[in-house]
Design an enzyme around this catalytic site. Structure first.
Site, mmCIF file in Angstrom:
data_model
loop_
_atom_site.group_PDB
_atom_site.id
_atom_site.type_symbol
_atom_site.label_atom_id
_atom_site.label_comp_id
_atom_site.label_asym_id
_atom_site.label_seq_id
_atom_site.Cartn_x
_atom_site.Cartn_y
_atom_site.Cartn_z
ATOM 1 N N CYS A 168 5.781 13.897 1.020
ATOM 2 C CA CYS A 168 6.364 11.602 1.095
ATOM 3 C C CYS A 168 7.290 11.789 1.844
ATOM 4 O O CYS A 168 7.512 10.659 2.638
ATOM 5 C CB CYS A 168 6.660 11.541 -0.787
ATOM 6 S SG CYS A 168 4.617 11.576 -1.681
ATOM 7 N N ASP A 172 9.930 8.322 -4.742
ATOM 8 C CA ASP A 172 9.580 9.011 -5.522
ATOM 9 C C ASP A 172 10.358 9.587 -6.213
ATOM 10 O O ASP A 172 9.824 11.283 -6.710
ATOM 11 C CB ASP A 172 7.898 10.031 -4.410
ATOM 12 C CG ASP A 172 7.196 9.163 -3.882
ATOM 13 O OD1 ASP A 172 7.387 8.010 -4.268
ATOM 14 O OD2 ASP A 172 6.351 9.274 -3.792
ATOM 15 N N LYS A 211 3.243 3.103 -4.039
ATOM 16 C CA LYS A 211 2.325 3.822 -2.862
ATOM 17 C C LYS A 211 1.154 4.416 -3.721
ATOM 18 O O LYS A 211 1.438 5.756 -4.154
ATOM 19 C CB LYS A 211 3.303 3.833 -2.311
ATOM 20 C CG LYS A 211 3.837 5.157 -2.883
ATOM 21 C CD LYS A 211 4.866 5.825 -1.504
ATOM 22 C CE LYS A 211 5.898 6.975 -1.564
ATOM 23 N NZ LYS A 211 5.068 8.385 -1.928
#
Ligand code: TIU
Length: 233
Positions: free
Chosen positions: A166, A28, A133
């Site tokens: 995450c 990310d 995701k």
């Protein structure tokens, strides 16, 4: 790269790095989380805490690519129609501007929008899978596990943001699926330094309950050493 195991200094004990069965997973590193003026900063977060990870990630990615090892990138985000956005995730935070709304770099955390994309410094190259995701963990509702299994990957070097959200969620998911994870402390970051420190402690506690914690310089050094060995042979 030669298919031999290299002992890397790490905590709680050395990581048996197996280059032939290891992938780099960059979590990310998206514009909306890292760039000044993005969604993360709009919520009042200190993006400099994340931006310190860009340079070590850039150096590691260059060395990893030069060694010819597999790399995968993830992005957190949702379908433009938001049908995969849990109502609870949309509502939580009680922010005036939330996921799916127009933000400083397009609709917030929506696939295809500029803010959802990966920062230029670490932009994926052709042949590097990008895992989109909808959740915090990279294994939930994605084809990541299948992709890794098909390539015989058993270990993950995990970097990216944020350490306690995450990155931690993904490492826990990976651990339950049988992967060994090495998290590089200088290549992961959090808006909250205390959560970063604790997030790393949680991974390596109890004899490495979720995995190992190391640093990028050690890994880059090992990759360079391997290259020298290969040139000499
Ligand atoms: N990628 C990731 O960690 N997503 C988040 O929402 N992180 C926060 O710390 N909020």
């Amino acid at each position: 790269m030669a298919n031999k195991v290299i002992e890397l200094a790490a905590e709680p004990y050395p990581f048996a790095f197996d280059p032939g069965r290891c992938a780099l997973l960059i979590i990310d590193m998206q514009r909306d989380f890292l760039e000044p003026g993005g969604f993360g900063e709009m919520l009042g977060n200190d993006v400099s805490q994340l931006r310190r990870t860009i340079e070590p990630n850039r150096r590691l990615l260059a060395a990893w690519r030069a060694a010819g090892l597999p790399v995968l990138h993830t992005r957190e985000g949702h379908r433009p129609d938001l049908f995969d956005l849990p109502p609870a995730k949309k509502a939580r935070g009680r922010s005036a501007t939330s996921i799916g709304d127009p933000g400083p770099m397009g609709r917030i955390l929506v696939r295809g929008e500029p803010g959802h994309d990966i920062i230029a410094e670490l932009y994926p190259e052709p042949g590097e899978p990008v895992i989109d995701k909808p959740g915090k963990g990279a294994f939930f509702a994605t084809d990541l596990h299948a992709i890794l299994e098909h390539r015989g990957i058993k270990q993950l070097v995990v970097t990216g943001v944020t350490t306690e959200v995450c990155v931690n969620t993904t490492v826990r998911e990976a651990n339950d699926r049988g992967y060994d994870c090495l998290v590089l402390e200088d290549c992961v970051g959090s808006y909250f330094p205390e959560f970063h420190a604790m997030g790393l402690k949680m991974i390596k506690a109890q004899g490495g309950i979720f995995g190992w914690v190391g640093d990028s310089e050690t890994l880059i050094g090992a990759l360079a050493g391997e290259k020298r060995l290969m040139k000499a042979s």
